[in-house]
Design a protein around this motif. Structure first.
Motif, PDB file in Angstrom:
ATOM      1  N   GLU A  71      17.771  -9.547  61.183  1.00 29.91           N
ATOM      2  CA  GLU A  71      17.391 -10.970  61.231  1.00 29.91           C
ATOM      3  C   GLU A  71      18.267 -11.806  60.312  1.00 29.91           C
ATOM      4  OE1 GLU A  71      15.744 -10.815  64.163  1.00 29.91           O
ATOM      5  OE2 GLU A  71      15.502 -12.795  63.291  1.00 29.91           O
ATOM      6  N   THR A 113      21.569 -12.460  61.917  1.00 31.17           N
ATOM      7  CA  THR A 113      21.574 -13.483  62.983  1.00 31.17           C
ATOM      8  C   THR A 113      21.726 -14.892  62.412  1.00 31.17           C
ATOM      9  OG1 THR A 113      19.168 -13.760  63.009  1.00 31.17           O
ATOM     10  CG2 THR A 113      20.079 -12.079  64.486  1.00 31.17           C
ATOM     11  N   ARG A 114      21.466 -15.053  61.112  1.00 32.55           N
ATOM     12  CA  ARG A 114      21.578 -16.393  60.510  1.00 32.55           C
ATOM     13  C   ARG A 114      22.905 -16.597  59.776  1.00 32.55           C
ATOM     14  NH1 ARG A 114      15.889 -15.275  59.854  1.00 32.55           N
ATOM     15  NH2 ARG A 114      16.187 -14.292  57.833  1.00 32.55           N
ATOM     16  N   TYR A 131      28.148 -14.791  62.351  1.00 29.42           N
ATOM     17  CA  TYR A 131      27.524 -14.099  63.481  1.00 29.42           C
ATOM     18  C   TYR A 131      27.190 -15.110  64.583  1.00 29.42           C
ATOM     19  CZ  TYR A 131      25.102 -10.392  65.925  1.00 29.42           C
ATOM     20  OH  TYR A 131      24.735  -9.452  66.875  1.00 29.42           O
ATOM     21  N   THR A 138      23.979 -14.872  68.174  1.00 32.26           N
ATOM     22  CA  THR A 138      22.594 -15.356  68.287  1.00 32.26           C
ATOM     23  C   THR A 138      22.549 -16.846  68.575  1.00 32.26           C
ATOM     24  OG1 THR A 138      21.869 -13.617  66.800  1.00 32.26           O
ATOM     25  CG2 THR A 138      20.355 -15.453  67.105  1.00 32.26           C
ATOM     26  N   ARG A 139      23.307 -17.632  67.800  1.00 33.22           N
ATOM     27  CA  ARG A 139      23.197 -19.083  68.034  1.00 33.22           C
ATOM     28  C   ARG A 139      23.835 -19.469  69.368  1.00 33.22           C
ATOM     29  NH1 ARG A 139      26.511 -18.712  63.629  1.00 33.22           N
ATOM     30  NH2 ARG A 139      28.702 -19.192  64.058  1.00 33.22           N
ATOM     31  N   THR A 191      21.328 -18.467  72.119  1.00 33.94           N
ATOM     32  CA  THR A 191      20.195 -19.397  72.052  1.00 33.94           C
ATOM     33  C   THR A 191      20.584 -20.728  72.693  1.00 33.94           C
ATOM     34  OG1 THR A 191      19.423 -18.339  70.040  1.00 33.94           O
ATOM     35  CG2 THR A 191      18.608 -20.563  70.438  1.00 33.94           C
ATOM     36  N   LYS A 232      14.065 -15.676  70.634  1.00 29.40           N
ATOM     37  CA  LYS A 232      14.557 -16.356  71.843  1.00 29.40           C
ATOM     38  C   LYS A 232      13.494 -16.374  72.946  1.00 29.40           C
ATOM     39  CE  LYS A 232      19.011 -14.476  70.679  1.00 29.40           C
ATOM     40  NZ  LYS A 232      19.686 -13.171  70.728  1.00 29.40           N
ATOM     41  N   GLY A 267      20.550 -10.579  73.192  1.00 32.44           N
ATOM     42  CA  GLY A 267      21.094 -10.031  71.943  1.00 32.44           C
ATOM     43  C   GLY A 267      22.319  -9.166  72.141  1.00 32.44           C
ATOM     44  N   ASP A 277      27.975 -10.093  75.170  1.00 28.05           N
ATOM     45  CA  ASP A 277      28.958 -10.728  74.295  1.00 28.05           C
ATOM     46  C   ASP A 277      30.338 -10.599  74.943  1.00 28.05           C
ATOM     47  OD1 ASP A 277      29.982 -12.046  72.140  1.00 28.05           O
ATOM     48  OD2 ASP A 277      29.893 -10.332  70.757  1.00 28.05           O
ATOM     49  N   THR A 279      25.900  -7.366  56.725  1.00 25.00           N
ATOM     50  CA  THR A 279      26.117  -6.326  57.745  1.00 25.00           C
ATOM     51  C   THR A 279      26.390  -4.984  57.071  1.00 25.00           C
ATOM     52  OG1 THR A 279      27.135  -8.086  59.032  1.00 25.00           O
ATOM     53  CG2 THR A 279      27.271  -5.874  59.944  1.00 25.00           C
TER      54      THR A 279
END
Ligand code: SAM
Length: 328
Positions: free
Chosen positions: A50, A53-54, A58, A61-62, A65, A96, A163, A196, A215
């Motif tokens: 998590e 993802t922020r 990275y 994720t965004r 979304t 999501k 994801g 991806d 990571t």
């Protein structure tokens, strides 16, 4: 009546533990040491994911979304007015999921994840947001065919697999997984799946080797997990995170490298690593639209529509289960 989250279906917890032990011992005994990426996700591993993802580096994720937000209405129209059971594979925090649930008619939500405690927490959050929605969390390895709860049987299914988790599988295993999902979801089902995309090596490597070292902590948490759950003696101070782009295979690889020669035990068995030797812990395969479509077709899914972003970083594909007569 407001519906609570159903009890976590965790019939496979003991077998997951046994599978973890078997995968670690087998993987460490190989000439090229390797452990499947699914074992990253104990509770701490899920929390670290998590955080990843922020991270600014990275982008997946965004970007995914953003794609789901931009195309939710179209996706809703394509799924149609029937109530579907949404089965999410590797739901994690399910952040999501509301983008999909708000776009379609949903009869029930069945998230499947290997990280049971974390899944329970995610479902509690979703239950507060959707008090009328039946939620049936399943703690299991999604690579094994799943039996869906009996009470959701009468509705058509929509698989949700965001994801770019599909990228963690080698192509043959990815095809097996897609076929298994098709069996689990049944004839006439739909699948909304994130891939991806292939892009500049520098952007890919920094997404898997961020400046803050989150990571790295995620990768090395696997060694700590082995020590904690399997009586391991891996010397954490002699291990380092590596992320490399393998251009031949179009994938990012993560490894845990020994910074000096080491000896350790796991479940009473002795292992050694030379300085520089690695344990291969993750693949993240990248796709272009044609290779993603080919993979889906090989897995028994006909791509209906691809959705992307302006910079071609990521794609989400809506696919339909191919009828048996077409796969014969
Ligand atoms: C890359 S994360 C994606 C999380 C979330 N779906 C997203 O889009 O951000 C992979 C998720 O799949 C779960 N997972 C990985 N391998 C799994 C497996 N073999 N069976 C079940 N869950 C798995 C992990 O616990 C994690 O929640």
């Amino acid at each position: 009546m407001a519906t609570a989250v159903r009890d976590l279906i965790d019939v496979s917890r003991d077998s997951l533990r046994a599978q973890f032990r078997r995968d670690v011992l087998t993987g460490l005994s190989q000439k090229r040491k390797a452990i499947p990426a699914r074992w990253f996700y104990d509770h701490r591993g899920s929390e670290l994911f998590e955080e990843i993802t922020r991270l600014p580096e990275y982008y997946p994720t965004r970007t995914e979304t953003g794609i789901l937000m931009a195309h939710a209405t179209r996706i809703g129209r394509m799924v149609g007015p029937r109530h579907h059971v949404v089965v999410e594979f590797g739901a994690g925090s399910a952040t999501k999921t509301p983008l999909l649930l708000d776009a379609i008619w949903t009869a029930a939500y069945v998230p499947i994840d290997i990280s049971g405690e974390f899944l329970r927490e995610s479902c509690a959050g979703l239950a507060a947001r959707y008090p009328e929605l039946p939620i049936h969390p399943v703690e299991a390895d999604f690579s094994q065919p799943a039996t869906l709860p009996g009470e959701v049987e009468q509705h058509p299914r929509l698989g949700f697999f965001p994801g770019s988790t599909i990228g963690n599988m080698e192509p043959m295993a990815a095809v097996d997984l897609l076929r298994s999902m098709r069996r689990t979801l049944g004839a006439g089902s739909l699948l909304l799946i994130g891939f991806d995309r292939i892009k500049a090596e520098s952007e890919l490597v920094s997404a898997y080797d961020d400046a803050q070292g989150v990571t790295a902590a995620f990768n090395l948490n696997l060694a700590a997990r082995i020590n904690g759950e399997l009586g391991g003696t891996l010397p954490l101070d002699a291990l380092a995170h590596r992320a490399v782009w393998n251009d031949d295979r179009a994938r990012i690889e993560m490894h845990i490298a020994a910074t000096r020669a080491i000896e350790f035990e796991v479940c009473g068995r002795r292992f050694t690593m030379a300085q520089g030797e690695t344990i291969h812990t993750e693949n993240s395969h990248k796709y272009d639209p044609r290779s993603a479509d080919t993979l889906l077709l090989a897995g028994g899914w006909e791509p209906l529509q691809g959705f992307g972003d302006a910079d071609d970083r990521f794609m989400v594909i809506l696919a339909r289960a191919i009828g048996d007569e077409q796969t014969a």
